[in-house]
Scaffold this active site. Sequence first.
Site, PDB file in Angstrom:
ATOM      1  N   HIS A 127      37.736 -43.447  -9.462  1.00 44.43           N
ATOM      2  CA  HIS A 127      36.605 -44.105  -9.043  1.00 44.43           C
ATOM      3  C   HIS A 127      36.022 -43.856  -7.605  1.00 44.43           C
ATOM      4  O   HIS A 127      34.671 -43.504  -7.288  1.00 44.43           O
ATOM      5  CB  HIS A 127      36.516 -45.927  -8.910  1.00 44.43           C
ATOM      6  CG  HIS A 127      35.137 -46.451  -9.407  1.00 44.43           C
ATOM      7  ND1 HIS A 127      33.966 -46.294  -9.992  1.00 44.43           N
ATOM      8  CD2 HIS A 127      34.297 -46.960  -8.175  1.00 44.43           C
ATOM      9  CE1 HIS A 127      32.687 -46.532  -9.968  1.00 44.43           C
ATOM     10  NE2 HIS A 127      32.964 -47.024  -8.210  1.00 44.43           N
ATOM     11  N   GLU A 128      37.129 -44.360  -6.697  1.00 46.55           N
ATOM     12  CA  GLU A 128      36.686 -44.160  -5.395  1.00 46.55           C
ATOM     13  C   GLU A 128      36.338 -42.791  -4.215  1.00 46.55           C
ATOM     14  O   GLU A 128      36.027 -42.764  -3.661  1.00 46.55           O
ATOM     15  CB  GLU A 128      37.626 -45.255  -4.759  1.00 46.55           C
ATOM     16  CG  GLU A 128      37.808 -46.460  -4.167  1.00 46.55           C
ATOM     17  CD  GLU A 128      36.654 -47.417  -4.380  1.00 46.55           C
ATOM     18  OE1 GLU A 128      35.593 -46.694  -3.546  1.00 46.55           O
ATOM     19  OE2 GLU A 128      36.102 -48.287  -4.853  1.00 46.55           O
ATOM     20  N   HIS A 139      33.070 -42.089  -4.999  1.00 50.66           N
ATOM     21  CA  HIS A 139      32.414 -42.126  -3.880  1.00 50.66           C
ATOM     22  C   HIS A 139      32.201 -41.375  -3.040  1.00 50.66           C
ATOM     23  O   HIS A 139      31.525 -40.303  -1.939  1.00 50.66           O
ATOM     24  CB  HIS A 139      32.172 -43.544  -3.772  1.00 50.66           C
ATOM     25  CG  HIS A 139      32.259 -44.554  -4.026  1.00 50.66           C
ATOM     26  ND1 HIS A 139      30.710 -44.616  -4.958  1.00 50.66           N
ATOM     27  CD2 HIS A 139      32.843 -45.427  -5.205  1.00 50.66           C
ATOM     28  CE1 HIS A 139      30.690 -45.564  -5.526  1.00 50.66           C
ATOM     29  NE2 HIS A 139      32.083 -45.901  -5.358  1.00 50.66           N
TER      30      HIS A 139
END
Length: 457
Positions: free
Chosen positions: A21-22, A25
Amino acid sequence: MNFIWHALWFVVAVSLLVTVHEYGHFWVARRLGFKVLRFSVGFGRPLLSRIAGADRTEYVVAAIPLGGYVKLLDEREGPVPPQDLARSFTRKPPWQRILVLLAGPAFNIAFAILVLWGMFWAHGITEVKPVVGDVIQGSVAAHSGLRTGDEILSINGAPVAGQRDVMFDLLDAVSSRGEALLSVRGKDGVVRSADLNIPDRDERVRLTEPAALLHGLGFDFWLPPLPPVLGEVTPDGPAARAGLKAGDKILSINGDPVSDFREIVARVNAHPGETLSFTYRRDGIEHSVRILVAGDKVGDKVLGRIRVTQPLGSKYPDSMILQIPLTPMGALSRAAEEAWSMTALQGRLFWRMVLGQFSMKNLNGPLSIAEYAGDSAEAGVASFLGFLVLISLSLGFLNLLPIPILDGGQIVFQLVEWLKGSPLSERAQAFGQQVGIALLILLMGVALFNDIARQLS
């Protein structure tokens, strides 16, 4: 030992999926020219730290492996050198900020598609045909005309391939209008309809509780016969104290013959606290023994237990298994379709939960998720990968909810700024963050309550 095993695989799953997920980003932010100050896997005190790259980005592995974050250059968090102002989060166009925020959930969904693609490409799709087993007299299923041996072909016009499709589609139909029109093929080969109808709203919600759907409707799926042979016998349990051992074949209980392990379960369940007479065969010799049945409280009932497990090795016949091989492109297409359908179903069911049409008992907290993680890892690689797919899709979906502390809420803030031409006031943003934290605490509280209730029952 079970607790350590469950905790280990919970940490592995959470760390992996949060990192994915990170990284979403991080990757998009870098491509769009944002300055990334830190990429951390975990929270708290850094265990490993490395600074690298032209931007001197700090890469961290922290002590608490239950999350992670990407820290971008941001004027709201401190002074920014003039030469870096153009790379600050607040100085970038709203559409670029939205892309960075969308990237985390998007990478979770892409990860799920990638894993499904590999699984489908390697093994194809294996489904167990949705053939009806026992139908309870007087139940919703019985009134609809559903019969033992019927194969379910479609629900509300949507074709179903296997038992999982039936479960998801019935859950969707029951939580919506409470009506499911089934197309079934009987043992005689004739195709007909069976209309499952639950008009009472409270009853529909009760049916959406975990493990309540099929029993509440009054039927189950056909299962292959289980010989009445004992699998594992728990030491110092009622059966072990009476002298029963793994491999013993139960012939009768209180003089009534048994031919299937499920009959043993049903008869023992019905007699908590009573003494039953068992006749069994061991090494070709018949024996009789009396067993004082223990009682376990399950929900609002007390069920009898003698602390034995079913035998291993019972398999479905080949006629019940549907195997579909897939080409690489076919596997990719099916993986994307599967990820979309599961995410869309999550969205519908979550909205119905908000409206009170779907049971809040389906919210799982860390205890239940850890249990699922450990159990799936113990079941094998394919099972654990399937667990990762479900959790990754859930993580992607939940982060898109318009709750200010989540990615979805931040996207709403950026959209408002884009439309009105100026950012929301700090007071409005702070209020939104407080509301978001309160909502998350409420959801986490309900999930933790459900966890504790499951453990106690």
